[in-house]
Design an enzyme around this catalytic site. Structure first.
Site, PDB file in Angstrom:
ATOM      1  N   LYS A 154     -22.012 -20.477  -5.084  1.00 24.32           N
ATOM      2  CA  LYS A 154     -22.244 -19.082  -4.484  1.00 24.32           C
ATOM      3  C   LYS A 154     -21.085 -18.606  -4.169  1.00 24.32           C
ATOM      4  CE  LYS A 154     -25.791 -19.546  -2.031  1.00 24.32           C
ATOM      5  NZ  LYS A 154     -25.975 -20.894  -2.191  1.00 24.32           N
ATOM      6  N   THR A 200     -17.768 -19.682  -4.323  1.00 25.70           N
ATOM      7  CA  THR A 200     -16.894 -19.391  -5.486  1.00 25.70           C
ATOM      8  C   THR A 200     -17.174 -18.074  -6.236  1.00 25.70           C
ATOM      9  OG1 THR A 200     -16.684 -21.756  -5.737  1.00 25.70           O
ATOM     10  CG2 THR A 200     -15.782 -20.714  -7.302  1.00 25.70           C
ATOM     11  N   ARG A 215     -20.103 -16.293   5.149  1.00 28.15           N
ATOM     12  CA  ARG A 215     -20.243 -16.978   6.384  1.00 28.15           C
ATOM     13  C   ARG A 215     -19.096 -17.905   6.679  1.00 28.15           C
ATOM     14  NH1 ARG A 215     -25.526 -20.039   4.657  1.00 28.15           N
ATOM     15  NH2 ARG A 215     -24.553 -19.926   2.622  1.00 28.15           N
ATOM     16  N   LYS A 226     -21.573 -32.025   2.653  1.00 27.80           N
ATOM     17  CA  LYS A 226     -21.910 -30.852   1.942  1.00 27.80           C
ATOM     18  C   LYS A 226     -20.437 -30.117   1.564  1.00 27.80           C
ATOM     19  CE  LYS A 226     -24.496 -26.644   2.343  1.00 27.80           C
ATOM     20  NZ  LYS A 226     -23.242 -25.627   2.194  1.00 27.80           N
ATOM     21  N   ALA A 254     -29.626 -21.546   6.068  1.00 28.46           N
ATOM     22  CA  ALA A 254     -30.473 -20.768   5.373  1.00 28.46           C
ATOM     23  C   ALA A 254     -32.030 -21.629   5.273  1.00 28.46           C
ATOM     24  CB  ALA A 254     -30.212 -20.103   4.057  1.00 28.46           C
ATOM     25  N   PHE A 257     -28.442 -20.910  -0.035  1.00 25.84           N
ATOM     26  CA  PHE A 257     -29.356 -21.612  -0.987  1.00 25.84           C
ATOM     27  C   PHE A 257     -29.845 -20.874  -2.075  1.00 25.84           C
ATOM     28  CE2 PHE A 257     -29.709 -24.309   2.969  1.00 25.84           C
ATOM     29  CZ  PHE A 257     -28.814 -25.305   2.533  1.00 25.84           C
ATOM     30  N   PHE A 301     -18.956 -24.874 -16.140  1.00 22.19           N
ATOM     31  CA  PHE A 301     -18.330 -26.446 -15.852  1.00 22.19           C
ATOM     32  C   PHE A 301     -17.597 -26.630 -17.153  1.00 22.19           C
ATOM     33  CE2 PHE A 301     -20.482 -25.992 -12.160  1.00 22.19           C
ATOM     34  CZ  PHE A 301     -20.321 -26.839 -11.184  1.00 22.19           C
ATOM     35  N   TRP A 358     -13.754 -20.103 -10.990  1.00 23.86           N
ATOM     36  CA  TRP A 358     -13.347 -21.545 -10.531  1.00 23.86           C
ATOM     37  C   TRP A 358     -11.877 -21.870 -11.062  1.00 23.86           C
ATOM     38  CZ3 TRP A 358     -12.355 -26.188 -12.384  1.00 23.86           C
ATOM     39  CH2 TRP A 358     -11.950 -27.350 -11.362  1.00 23.86           C
TER      40      TRP A 358
END
Length: 556
Positions: A71, A73, A94, A105, A273, A301, A381, A409
């Site tokens: 999210k 990225t 955030r 994480k 979250a 999330f 990806f 990305w």
């Protein structure tokens, strides 16, 4: 491919004064923390009070998996792409927490060529907001125990103190502790607990406050426990809300940094979250809306957690509402929802993509329930095959949802041009009517039932005996007419992390109900959510180092 930190260190940042000037912040409104980060004075909001707001775009996701979604990225890459097509855009995110940074994480600064920088500073001490929150929280803890030690005028039942101490680190040994040991001069011994700083109600209150005065008043409304005759005890009765707010006088100001492509980024606040509302601060978002024509923000999330809380909690308190929503999905995550094990994700599996689509479809349905237009962003990806991508594009088309392939990305803003064009068209001239899933005057069970049935896709809610008693207590105290913040696993639409995809025919079980009266919501805990995480067997900290010249390695 270079690591995230290598990409960030190779980037030539603009002075933060230049970033501020480009987005309309005056020199006297900027408080610099070095050359590349700064606090923004709240005077900006006063000066631009009459300026129309920009368009707000919320980035959320499918139900997260260990395969990753991206999210942050996507949010950063989209903001860069929008600026490339001539839209004055600000991204509002955030702040990371040190616990996940050194644990498993990771941070919250994006990745690849879609990052906010200086990423090492942002992921570490940044401008000290986390430390200020920790200090304000623990000042209150000290005031509570001192009040009891000095005679307990408020008749606080030490067995019912609900306020916990915090630190911004993963430390399982502090989850359950005993304080006050050492004899009479050290206070009354009692059981206590530590949480990670981002789980503190101080963090949630900061992110929902609209001014320093509002924050102080929110601190005064915090319930820290009850008396021996079962009456709530508020911070304003202890009289320390002013001192707590004083510690937050700088932390309440949003932080200005930049992306790798020099797009302005306002990074402020960071509640989780799964246990809180999972969004950056109202002040940061409102400030971004005055400075940009389009603002990209995110919620933690999946859409069932962060997005629901963004729309049901943050938006009403901030008088905000997005004009469009992006749901981030990956082929890898959809394959996991379709039954593929993480070890097998690099193998082509079109049927698993087809089967896992049910989770994406449900999250699209959730956002549409709020009356909002949706764009699916497929975060690409290198392991994704053309056939898998084509299958997902076909599924989105047959479901009637707009979709874009996101390569931010790898390519930065250039990888999100199509996504940017679609979003720019989507928000242009839209007339959105704000909606919520429930009325705050509903009973607590009614609010929960509406979320479970409309958002999670479940049948209903079951309450433990303890939860029923807690609901009755909040009703007796007159504190039940607040939004509900459901604390549940992020890994499933249900409260069972093993149920992937879009499960049906389930109930959620509410085990604990408590009021975060300063933040302004009721926390309904459905499972054993950890508010103080532990470190994994091989913490990320083991890969980190710094050399004699101060160069950091191993930070993602």
């Amino acid at each position: 491919m270079f690591s995230d930190i290598e990409i960030a260190q190779a980037n030539q940042m603009e002075p933060i004064t230049k970033i501020a000037e480009d987005c309309g912040i005056l020199p006297q409104e900027l408080e610099q923390y070095g050359h590349y980060k700064a606090k923004i004075s709240l005077d900006v909001l006063k000066r631009l009070e009459d300026k129309p707001d920009g368009k707000l775009v919320l980035v959320t996701a499918i139900t997260p998996t260990p395969a990753g979604e991206g999210k942050s990225t996507t949010s950063i890459g989209l903001a860069q792409a929008l600026n490339k097509i001539g839209k004055k855009t600000v991204v509002a995110l955030r702040e990371p927490s040190l616990g996940p940074v050194f644990g498993i994480k990771g941070g919250a600064a994006g990745g690849g060529y879609a990052q906010v920088v200086p990423m090492d500073d942002i992921n570490l001490h940044f401008t000290g907001d986390m430390h200020a929150i920790t200090a304000a929280n623990n000042l209150l803890s000290a005031m509570i125990d001192n009040h009891v030690h000095q005679g307990n005028e408020l008749n606080i039942d030490v067995r019912q103190i609900s306020w916990k101490r915090v630190m911004d680190m993963n430390d399982r040994a502090l989850r359950n502790v005993v304080v006050g040991m050492g004899g009479k001069v050290c206070g009354f011994p009692r059981e206590d607990h530590f949480m990670i700083t981002v789980a503190s109600e101080i963090m949630a209150a900061l992110c929902l406050a609209t001014s320093l005065q509002d924050l102080k008043e929110r601190f005064g409304r915090i319930v820290i426990g009850s008396t021996y005759d079962d009456k709530p005890v508020y911070v304003h009765q202890l009289g320390c809300e002013g001192a707590m707010a004083m510690l937050m006088k700088d932390a309440i100001k949003p932080n200005l940094v930049q992306t790798l492509e020099h797009t302005p980024a306002i990074v402020h606040g960071g509640p989780f979250a799964n246990i809180a509302h999972g969004c950056n601060s109202i002040l940061a978002t409102k400030m971004a809306l005055k400075l940009g024509d389009i603002v990209i923000t995110e919620a933690g999330f999946g859409a069932d957690l962060g997005a629901e809380k963004f729309l049901d909690i943050k938006c009403p308190y901030g008088n905000l509402f997005p004009h469009a929503v992006i749901i981030v999905a990956t082929i890898r995550a959809l394959k996991m929802h379709g039954g593929v094990k993480k070890a097998d994700l690099n193998e082509e599996n079109i049927e698993a993509v087809n089967a896992g689509f049910v989770n994406l479809a449900k999250q699209v349905e959730n956002i549409r329930a709020f009356g909002l237009p949706v764009l699916v962003a497929i975060n690409k990806f290198s392991s994704d095959t053309p056939a898998e991508i084509e299958k997902l594009l076909q599924k989105c088309d047959s479901y009637g949802v707009d979709v874009s392939l996101n390569e931010c990305w790898e390519k930065g803003g250039d990888g999100g041009i199509d996504m940017a064009k679609q979003i720019a068209a989507m928000v242009e001239g839209t007339n959105i009517t704000p909606k919520t899933m429930y009325d705050k005057e509903d009973t607590i069970p009614e609010k929960l039932m509406k979320i479970v049935q409309k958002i999670y896709g479940g049948d209903g809610v079951e309450f433990t005996t303890n939860a029923k008693k807690q609901i009755k207590q909040l009703e007796d105290w007159g504190l039940d007419k607040l939004p509900v913040c459901i604390a549940k696993t992020q890994y499933s639409l249900s409260d069972n992390p093993a149920l992937l995809g879009a499960p049906k025919d389930f109930n959620i079980t509410v085990q604990d109900v408590r009021v975060a009266n300063g933040a302004g919501f009721i926390v309904c805990q459905t499972s054993n959510i950890m508010v103080m995480p532990g470190l994994p067997k091989k913490p990320a900290a083991l890969n980190m180092d710094i050399d004699a010249d101060g160069k950091i390695t191993g930070l993602f």
